[in-house]
Design an enzyme around this catalytic site. Structure first.
Site, mmCIF file in Angstrom:
data_model
loop_
_atom_site.group_PDB
_atom_site.id
_atom_site.type_symbol
_atom_site.label_atom_id
_atom_site.label_comp_id
_atom_site.label_asym_id
_atom_site.label_seq_id
_atom_site.Cartn_x
_atom_site.Cartn_y
_atom_site.Cartn_z
ATOM 1 N N CYS A 153 -8.807 -7.245 0.897
ATOM 2 C CA CYS A 153 -8.831 -5.976 1.642
ATOM 3 C C CYS A 153 -9.403 -6.146 3.058
ATOM 4 O O CYS A 153 -10.593 -6.385 3.240
ATOM 5 C CB CYS A 153 -9.649 -4.946 0.875
ATOM 6 S SG CYS A 153 -9.680 -3.352 1.707
ATOM 7 N N CYS A 176 -15.840 -0.256 -3.258
ATOM 8 C CA CYS A 176 -15.332 -1.603 -2.959
ATOM 9 C C CYS A 176 -15.981 -2.665 -3.839
ATOM 10 O O CYS A 176 -15.356 -3.678 -4.168
ATOM 11 C CB CYS A 176 -15.562 -1.939 -1.493
ATOM 12 S SG CYS A 176 -14.759 -0.758 -0.391
ATOM 13 N N CYS A 181 -13.861 -3.146 -6.849
ATOM 14 C CA CYS A 181 -12.416 -3.071 -6.627
ATOM 15 C C CYS A 181 -11.739 -4.428 -6.869
ATOM 16 O O CYS A 181 -12.186 -5.455 -6.354
ATOM 17 C CB CYS A 181 -12.147 -2.626 -5.191
ATOM 18 S SG CYS A 181 -10.380 -2.558 -4.839
ATOM 19 N N GLU A 240 5.545 14.625 -12.220
ATOM 20 C CA GLU A 240 5.597 14.359 -10.780
ATOM 21 C C GLU A 240 5.876 15.639 -9.994
ATOM 22 O O GLU A 240 5.326 15.850 -8.916
ATOM 23 C CB GLU A 240 6.649 13.295 -10.462
ATOM 24 C CG GLU A 240 6.240 11.877 -10.850
ATOM 25 C CD GLU A 240 4.988 11.384 -10.117
ATOM 26 O OE1 GLU A 240 4.690 11.891 -9.026
ATOM 27 O OE2 GLU A 240 4.300 10.508 -10.659
ATOM 28 N N TYR A 274 9.955 10.569 -2.472
ATOM 29 C CA TYR A 274 8.798 10.093 -3.225
ATOM 30 C C TYR A 274 9.026 10.251 -4.730
ATOM 31 O O TYR A 274 8.836 9.312 -5.514
ATOM 32 C CB TYR A 274 7.501 10.834 -2.826
ATOM 33 C CG TYR A 274 6.450 10.598 -3.864
ATOM 34 C CD1 TYR A 274 5.799 9.375 -3.937
ATOM 35 C CD2 TYR A 274 6.178 11.555 -4.854
ATOM 36 C CE1 TYR A 274 4.892 9.092 -4.951
ATOM 37 C CE2 TYR A 274 5.285 11.287 -5.873
ATOM 38 C CZ TYR A 274 4.639 10.060 -5.909
ATOM 39 O OH TYR A 274 3.763 9.784 -6.919
ATOM 40 N N CYS A 330 -10.592 3.474 -4.972
ATOM 41 C CA CYS A 330 -10.401 3.571 -3.519
ATOM 42 C C CYS A 330 -10.325 5.055 -3.156
ATOM 43 O O CYS A 330 -9.320 5.562 -2.674
ATOM 44 C CB CYS A 330 -9.127 2.829 -3.114
ATOM 45 S SG CYS A 330 -9.049 2.515 -1.346
ATOM 46 N N ASP A 376 2.624 7.875 -2.285
ATOM 47 C CA ASP A 376 1.976 9.192 -2.251
ATOM 48 C C ASP A 376 0.683 9.075 -1.442
ATOM 49 O O ASP A 376 0.409 8.030 -0.833
ATOM 50 C CB ASP A 376 1.717 9.696 -3.683
ATOM 51 C CG ASP A 376 0.639 8.886 -4.397
ATOM 52 O OD1 ASP A 376 0.222 7.833 -3.861
ATOM 53 O OD2 ASP A 376 0.213 9.299 -5.481
#
Ligand code: SF4
Length: 360
Positions: free
Chosen positions: A213, A204, A207, A44, A127, A197, A145
């Site tokens: 959505c 899409c 997805c 991270e 975060y 995405c 994020d």
């Protein structure tokens, strides 16, 4: 706002998709195994400002050289800098090292589980604390994020532009905490953002969240998130000094422990000011290393962009005729120093000019 989306369905669909499509990453636990908190933390920190593709090699190098947090804590800061070279933002490396030492001293070499405790450690912001807590320990939180901001902005059709959008997503993320498998939910969102995405051309049609959505149903997904109004970065100007002595060594200096490139080795420079330096001005040479009678200004300039400004560095070259004092390096030994990128550019520029090393 999240009430208008079926969160349970979204959670279920995302986790099912993640089980089948998760990316194999060197810091990620394989299914059926617990994550290694050290690996989660290290990755991270490295992934801040850097891509997954770049981080893979650095991550492997770090965990091979320092397999556990105690090993990293015992390393010297220079060793850490050296292995960090090319990742940029050296304050991350400095804090990583400091954090490893704090963990060994105060936490038996283990990362705490709770986000507020993690956030009090060097280099761990909100975060990263949330990401470690969720991914390493399944704490119920959703780390936000850039990927998550994008996915949420589309899922909820949020029109607020960046950076204010991020606060809106943070609030939604608190309402979206999954009922179980928080780590997988967080990584599922990250993977969905990276592979489906995507910033441009979201996929899409494949997805798992398409049904829920709003951005997709309104036909605005690809336009979200709305970008920030661009601010123009200021430009700063400096002179880097390349000084050689009779033995062909180059003068270096360690930068101050605070500020940009803190504690790193580089060539001496003037301050970086808002206007170009007048190369004939005495003021320029007030900050030049002593003992050089004549300076030659090399043609061209080195350009480098930091987070908050562009830098243009001219290079002045001189020969020192005073007894050796300070930090000198033979030319061949230059590569043993962990130079920041801007200094590497300066060294390369000197080598490429007609006035370059070896000295006459
Ligand atoms: S349906 Fe499209 S816009 Fe919505 S989350 Fe999925 S990929 Fe993103």
């Amino acid at each position: 706002m999240s009430k208008s989306i079926n969160i349970n369905l979204l959670e279920e669909n995302l986790l099912t998709w993640y089980d089948r499509n998760q990316r194999a990453l060197p810091w990620r636990a394989v299914p059926g195994y617990s994550p290694n908190p050290y690996h989660v933390w290290l990755s991270e920190i490295m992934l801040q400002q850097t891509t997954v593709a770049t981080v893979k090699d650095y991550f492997s190098r770090f965990v091979t050289r320092w397999p556990v947090i105690e090993d990293l804590a015992k390393a010297t800061l220079d060793e850490v800098f050296h292995n960090w070279q090319g990742l940029g933002y050296y304050s991350r490396a400095r804090n990583l090292h400091k954090c490893a030492q704090t963990l060994v001293r105060d936490y038996k070499g283990l990362l705490p589980h709770e986000a507020p405790v993690l956030q009090a450690l060097p280099g761990i912001g909100p975060y990263t604390a949330a990401a470690i807590a969720a991914i390493a320990y399944d704490q119920p939180m959703v780390p936000v994020d850039g990927n998550v901001v994008r996915v949420f902005s589309r899922l909820f059709a949020l029109e607020t532009p960046l950076p204010a959008l991020k606060n809106e997503v943070q609030i939604l993320a608190k309402e979206m905490v999954p009922s179980h498998r928080s780590g997988d939910f967080a990584q599922g969102l990250m993977d969905l953002g990276a592979t489906v995405c995507r910033p441009r051309n979201p996929l899409c049609e494949i997805c798992p969240l398409q049904k829920e959505c709003k951005g997709h149903h309104k036909g605005v997904a690809a336009q979200l998130p709305r970008p920030a109004v661009k601010s123009i970065k200021p430009r700063r100007y400096g002179i880097a000094f390349w000084v050689e002595n009779d033995e062909g060594e180059i003068l270096l200096e360690k930068r101050p422990d605070k500020g940009l490139l803190a504690g790193l080795i580089g060539l001496p420079t003037t301050i970086w000011q808002d206007t170009p330096w007048n190369l004939e001005s005495d003021a320029l040479f007030v900050s030049a290393p002593k003992g050089v009678d004549t300076w030659a200004h090399l043609p061209g300039m080195v350009r480098h962009t930091f987070t908050h400004f562009h830098l243009e560095l001219r290079i002045a070259k001189g020969h020192s005729n005073i007894p050796k004092k300070g930090l000198w390096s033979s030319f061949d030994n230059l590569k043993s120093h962990a130079f920041p990128t801007v200094m590497k550019k300066v060294i390369r520029a000197v080598m490429e000019t007609s006035l370059s090393y070896p000295p006459k």
